[in-house]
Each structure stands twice: as C-alpha cells, then as structure tokens.
Design a protein around this motif. Structure first.
Motif, PDB file in Angstrom:
ATOM      1  N   ASP A   1       0.831  -1.206   0.000  1.00 28.81           N
ATOM      2  CA  ASP A   1       0.000   0.000   0.000  1.00 28.81           C
ATOM      3  C   ASP A   1       0.867   1.257   0.000  1.00 28.81           C
ATOM      4  OD1 ASP A   1      -2.674  -0.411  -0.313  1.00 28.81           O
ATOM      5  OD2 ASP A   1      -3.228   0.345   1.649  1.00 28.81           O
ATOM      6  N   TYR A   2       1.919   1.242   0.799  1.00 27.64           N
ATOM      7  CA  TYR A   2       2.801   2.412   0.869  1.00 27.64           C
ATOM      8  C   TYR A   2       3.519   2.627  -0.462  1.00 27.64           C
ATOM      9  CZ  TYR A   2       5.810   5.885   3.076  1.00 27.64           C
ATOM     10  OH  TYR A   2       6.440   7.054   3.401  1.00 27.64           O
ATOM     11  N   LEU A   3       3.948   1.532  -1.074  1.00 27.21           N
ATOM     12  CA  LEU A   3       4.672   1.642  -2.347  1.00 27.21           C
ATOM     13  C   LEU A   3       3.775   2.206  -3.446  1.00 27.21           C
ATOM     14  CD1 LEU A   3       7.117   1.100  -4.182  1.00 27.21           C
ATOM     15  CD2 LEU A   3       6.280  -1.248  -4.462  1.00 27.21           C
ATOM     16  N   ARG A   4       2.599   1.670  -3.607  1.00 20.73           N
ATOM     17  CA  ARG A   4       1.743   2.092  -4.713  1.00 20.73           C
ATOM     18  C   ARG A   4       1.233   3.518  -4.543  1.00 20.73           C
ATOM     19  NH1 ARG A   4      -4.234   0.372  -4.621  1.00 20.73           N
ATOM     20  NH2 ARG A   4      -4.795   0.259  -2.428  1.00 20.73           N
ATOM     21  N   ARG A   5       1.180   4.002  -3.312  1.00 18.66           N
ATOM     22  CA  ARG A   5       0.702   5.365  -3.078  1.00 18.66           C
ATOM     23  C   ARG A   5       1.825   6.402  -3.117  1.00 18.66           C
ATOM     24  NH1 ARG A   5      -3.921   4.713   1.567  1.00 18.66           N
ATOM     25  NH2 ARG A   5      -4.874   2.832   0.704  1.00 18.66           N
ATOM     26  N   SER A   6       3.049   5.947  -2.885  1.00 18.07           N
ATOM     27  CA  SER A   6       4.168   6.893  -2.776  1.00 18.07           C
ATOM     28  C   SER A   6       4.658   7.383  -4.130  1.00 18.07           C
ATOM     29  CB  SER A   6       5.334   6.245  -2.024  1.00 18.07           C
ATOM     30  OG  SER A   6       5.886   5.178  -2.784  1.00 18.07           O
TER      31      SER A   6
ATOM     32  N   GLN B   1       6.830   5.782  -5.919  1.00 28.56           N
ATOM     33  CA  GLN B   1       8.198   5.301  -6.103  1.00 28.56           C
ATOM     34  C   GLN B   1       8.211   4.057  -7.000  1.00 28.56           C
ATOM     35  OE1 GLN B   1      10.688   7.280  -4.782  1.00 28.56           O
ATOM     36  NE2 GLN B   1       8.853   8.508  -4.369  1.00 28.56           N
ATOM     37  N   ALA B   2       9.400   3.684  -7.453  1.00 24.90           N
ATOM     38  CA  ALA B   2       9.539   2.553  -8.372  1.00 24.90           C
ATOM     39  C   ALA B   2       9.908   1.257  -7.662  1.00 24.90           C
ATOM     40  CB  ALA B   2      10.597   2.868  -9.426  1.00 24.90           C
ATOM     41  N   GLY B   3      10.133   1.311  -6.366  1.00 21.35           N
ATOM     42  CA  GLY B   3      10.503   0.097  -5.644  1.00 21.35           C
ATOM     43  C   GLY B   3      11.182   0.438  -4.337  1.00 21.35           C
ATOM     44  N   PHE B   4      11.934  -0.531  -3.806  1.00 20.65           N
ATOM     45  CA  PHE B   4      12.590  -0.370  -2.510  1.00 20.65           C
ATOM     46  C   PHE B   4      14.112  -0.462  -2.665  1.00 20.65           C
ATOM     47  CE2 PHE B   4       8.502  -2.498  -1.420  1.00 20.65           C
ATOM     48  CZ  PHE B   4       7.941  -1.461  -0.701  1.00 20.65           C
TER      49      PHE B   4
ATOM     50  N   ASP C   1      -1.757  -1.124 -10.719  1.00 21.57           N
ATOM     51  CA  ASP C   1      -0.777  -0.498  -9.833  1.00 21.57           C
ATOM     52  C   ASP C   1       0.630  -1.045 -10.085  1.00 21.57           C
ATOM     53  OD1 ASP C   1      -2.613   1.175  -8.558  1.00 21.57           O
ATOM     54  OD2 ASP C   1      -3.090  -0.321  -7.028  1.00 21.57           O
ATOM     55  N   VAL C   2       0.740  -2.357 -10.288  1.00 17.06           N
ATOM     56  CA  VAL C   2       2.051  -2.954 -10.562  1.00 17.06           C
ATOM     57  C   VAL C   2       2.629  -2.396 -11.857  1.00 17.06           C
ATOM     58  CG1 VAL C   2       3.258  -5.083 -11.152  1.00 17.06           C
ATOM     59  CG2 VAL C   2       1.634  -5.084  -9.285  1.00 17.06           C
ATOM     60  N   GLN C   3       1.810  -2.320 -12.875  1.00 14.22           N
ATOM     61  CA  GLN C   3       2.279  -1.803 -14.159  1.00 14.22           C
ATOM     62  C   GLN C   3       2.742  -0.354 -14.040  1.00 14.22           C
ATOM     63  OE1 GLN C   3      -1.190  -2.599 -16.559  1.00 14.22           O
ATOM     64  NE2 GLN C   3      -0.507  -4.671 -17.101  1.00 14.22           N
ATOM     65  N   ARG C   4       2.075   0.416 -13.220  1.00 14.51           N
ATOM     66  CA  ARG C   4       2.486   1.810 -13.010  1.00 14.51           C
ATOM     67  C   ARG C   4       3.807   1.871 -12.239  1.00 14.51           C
ATOM     68  NH1 ARG C   4       1.289   4.465  -8.689  1.00 14.51           N
ATOM     69  NH2 ARG C   4      -0.536   3.151  -8.268  1.00 14.51           N
ATOM     70  N   VAL C   5       3.957   1.025 -11.222  1.00 10.78           N
ATOM     71  CA  VAL C   5       5.172   1.033 -10.405  1.00 10.78           C
ATOM     72  C   VAL C   5       6.396   0.663 -11.252  1.00 10.78           C
ATOM     73  CG1 VAL C   5       6.369  -0.131  -8.515  1.00 10.78           C
ATOM     74  CG2 VAL C   5       4.007   0.619  -8.198  1.00 10.78           C
TER      75      VAL C   5
ATOM     76  N   GLU D   1      12.112  -6.637 -10.297  1.00  7.33           N
ATOM     77  CA  GLU D   1      11.573  -5.453 -10.982  1.00  7.33           C
ATOM     78  C   GLU D   1      11.419  -4.272 -10.036  1.00  7.33           C
ATOM     79  OE1 GLU D   1      10.912  -5.032 -14.171  1.00  7.33           O
ATOM     80  OE2 GLU D   1      11.444  -7.064 -14.772  1.00  7.33           O
ATOM     81  N   LEU D   2      11.300  -4.533  -8.742  1.00  9.98           N
ATOM     82  CA  LEU D   2      11.045  -3.472  -7.761  1.00  9.98           C
ATOM     83  C   LEU D   2      12.365  -2.948  -7.215  1.00  9.98           C
ATOM     84  CD1 LEU D   2       8.000  -5.050  -5.870  1.00  9.98           C
ATOM     85  CD2 LEU D   2       7.981  -3.423  -7.769  1.00  9.98           C
TER      86      LEU D   2
END
Length: 409
Positions: free
Chosen positions: A338-343, A345-348, A386-390, A407-408
């Motif tokens: 949830d934090y990743l898709r809202r931020s 960002q492209a990953g960690f 959301d994954v495709q956008r990230v 990929e992340l």
C-alpha cells in the motif's frame, strides 16, 4: 409478514483526504451490497475522509469536503432504496464529533456521534474529537445549505438514538465502543434493538483478530441479536495497517466473514438472517429494560420482504485464524504494498548486511510479491494496474514473485 433481512458490511481501503477516490470506493461497496440483495449497508469509521487525517481534522476544508462527498452520495442513484451508513466528522455547536450519518432515499435519518473515544495505544482521538456525553439524548442538527438543497430537510436528529424500521430496530456502535466495558450494545439489546452495527478503523496487532471475533460473538451471545462489523483496510497514509475482518454474527455465531489480509480495495460481506431467530433466542434470556429507553427514529422502510419464506439463511461458519508467523509475514507485506503504490516510487532500496533485520525485511518484501502475484492471478485488475504503473510497463504481468522482486528496484 416479512422477517428475513439481508444486510451488508464491508472493508474499504480508504486514503486520507482522497475524497474523490474514497467516494468511488464507497459507491462501489453500495453497488455490490445491492447486488447481493442487501437493504442496509455499513461502512468503516470515517470512511469519507479517511481515518488517518491527523491534524487535518482541525481544518474547516476537511469538514467541507466531507459534506461535498455526502451530497454526491445522497444524489447518486446507487444509494436509492437501501439504508446507507457512512462515517465522517461533523461539527455540532462548534464541537467536532466522529459520526455516523445514516440516510435513505435522499433523506438523512440520523447522525450518531461517537460516545467512547479511543485514546490508547496508537489512538489519539481526543486530540481531534470530543465524545458525545449525553446517552439516549437526541437533539436537532442544522444541515449545511448544500445538503438542505438535496434532502429538503433543515434539521435532522443528532445524538444517541436508534433507527426503527417497519420490521426491526438498529443501533450503532463505533469502533472502541465495542471494546469498552460499558458497550452500548448491552443497553440497546435490553431495550429491544435487534441489529447492532460497528464501524471501525481497527489497526493490525498480533492476535488482535481473535479479540475482535470473540467480542462480536460475545456481544450477541449474552442477549441475542445480529451484529455487523465493518473495518478499514490498508495503509491510509500513516504507519499503521488496517486489516479488514468484516463480519456478521447472530446469537453468538459468525455467519459471514471477510479476509484479514487482502489487496482488494473493496470487500463486501453480506448475510440473510431471520429476525425470528433473534426473538426466540431472547425470549428465554431477556428481562424488561428499566432505564430510560432509546429514542427511536421511525423510518417508513422495511429491511425484509413480505414473500421471503423460501429465502435461505446463512449458517454459522468457522473462523480460521492465521498463525502468528503468518500474521508477521502478511501484515507488514500488505502495508509495504500500500505504501509503495501510493508513494509514486519505483521500488525499494534494501541494503543487505546479512543480519537479522535486513534478512527479515527481504522476506517481507518477498511475501509482498507473493500476495501481488496471487491477487493478479485471481483477477484483481486494480493490483495489476498499480504494478504496471510502479514498474513503468503497461504490458507487464507479474507471475513469479522472484521475478517481481527483481523489478522493484
């Protein structure tokens, strides 16, 4: 005479101050509830604005935008012929309350303020809200002009009242009131209220689901009744994760349940139940209520149909709890997603030292990828989008968690 009622509750992934997105998810839950045949829909606590608004609750714009969303809900064709119970902050006599707004067919039936606030653990509700301190008292609330124009009402009931339809009676609890030793459902049950509702923003803690289920079951074991529990899910912008667990119980048995950890933005749980089961159960246990009765807001509407004899009712289900190890794996993983898709960002970035901290974090990220791949395989189009956008690839479709991890980055 009808006696079987179909009721719906839900878990929604609401975002703090995302008024447009929150409206869309609320309307989607109402649409699904109606498709399931429900005549009443319950949503999570403060679902219009999101629970984690923090000091934005002080801003008059937050209240204004909540009423704008409420106006859109009242005007929507989807909200017709179903009692809708939504959560939002309301200012009454210059005091800010955490409220339920219950409406039907462009008319507000009751605004019920929270009476027992959560001010422990990670909760700081006394910072932004005041508790309603007048049990069983209802007074007039003057509606904003934008709402008056839709409903044709100047004032509506505000306070600790209950809703009386032509076939039953409903009463509200809000989140922490269920956990309090003076839970309102006790007196409501003794006063003949047959359906209790609880809208929550209950965050995940290890083994907390056990407590929720036991509280909901015990609320209707002692004196009978139907209990609906709604909850927020996801990370609404804070460091907390809300883990769903919407459920419906009758006379001490859970008859419908939602997931504890899910990547679905909207999850609706419904059940068809027989009011006569409540009345028979209570006939052996309850005694006349000796306190001041609740003020009943009479509503010309039925939750049941006259011809419902062939309608099957939901039967008890067993709640399979996650193990502590599963909770540790799933809860933080869902929060990370949830934090990743809202931020945006492209990953960690995860520096691996070889120690227990970085190793555990890597395992949780992998668990997140497992949940994502499973959700996509199950047809969750929102997760796929959301994954495709990230990953910045509109053709990408995650199938292997190990591939997704790469990929992340």
């Amino acid at each position: 005479m009808g006696r079987k009622v179909t009721l719906a509750t839900c878990s929604l992934n609401q975002w703090a101050l995302d008024f447009e997105g929150n409206l869309t998810r609320i309307l989607k839950s109402i649409e699904i509830a109606k498709q399931k045949g429900a005549k009443y829909r319950l949503g999570p606590e403060l679902e219009i604005c999101g629970y984690g608004c923090a000091d934005h609750f002080y801003e008059s714009d937050t209240l204004l935008h909540c009423f704008q969303v409420l106006k859109s809900l009242l005007e929507s064709p989807l909200t017709q012929d179903i009692i809708c119970d939504v959560g939002m902050p309301v200012m009454h006599h210059n005091v800010r309350y955490n409220c339920r707004v219950i409406f039907l067919n462009k008319k507000i039936l009751l605004i019920r303020p929270k009476m027992l606030l959560a001010n422990y653990g990670n909760n700081r509700e006394f910072r932004w809200f005041s508790p309603w301190s007048r049990p069983r008292h209802v007074e007039e609330y003057f509606l904003p002009r934008m709402i008056q124009d839709v409903t044709g009402q100047t004032t509506v009931p505000f306070g600790d009242g209950v809703l009386s339809t032509k076939d039953t009676c409903l009463g509200s609890e809000i989140c922490a009131e269920l956990w309090n030793p003076r839970s309102p459902h006790v007196d409501m049950g003794l006063d003949g209220i047959e359906i209790f509702t609880n809208s929550s923003a209950s965050y995940h803690e290890l083994r907390k689901a056990d407590h929720r289920v036991n509280l909901v079951k015990s609320a209707t074991t002692k004196s009978g009744g139907i209990y609906l529990f709604a909850n927020q899910k996801g990370c609404d912008g804070d460091r907390l994760y809300y883990d769903g667990c919407a459920m419906i119980a009758i006379n001490g048995d859970i008859v419908a349940r939602g997931a504890q950890f899910s990547l679905k933005d909207v999850e609706v749980v419904s059940a068809t139940l027989d009011l006569e089961d409540v009345r028979s159960y209570r006939g052996e246990r309850c005694h006349p209520h000796m306190h001041k009765p609740y003020q009943r807001i009479k509503t010309d509407f039925s939750l049941s149909d006259c011809d419902d004899r062939c309608l099957p009712t939901h039967q008890p289900v067993e709640w399979i709890f996650h193990t502590p190890e599963e909770e540790i794996s799933l809860g933080p993983a869902c929060w990370l997603w949830d934090y990743l898709r809202r931020s945006g960002q492209a990953g960690f970035l995860l520096p691996l030292s070889g120690g227990v901290d970085s190793s555990s974090t890597a395992c949780i990220v992998y668990s997140m990828c497992v949940q994502i791949c499973r959700a996509v395989k199950d047809g969750n189009s929102q997760v796929l989008e959301d994954v495709q956008r990230v990953v910045s690839d509109s053709s990408y479709r995650p199938e292997d968690p190990r591939e997704l991890v790469s990929e992340l980055h």
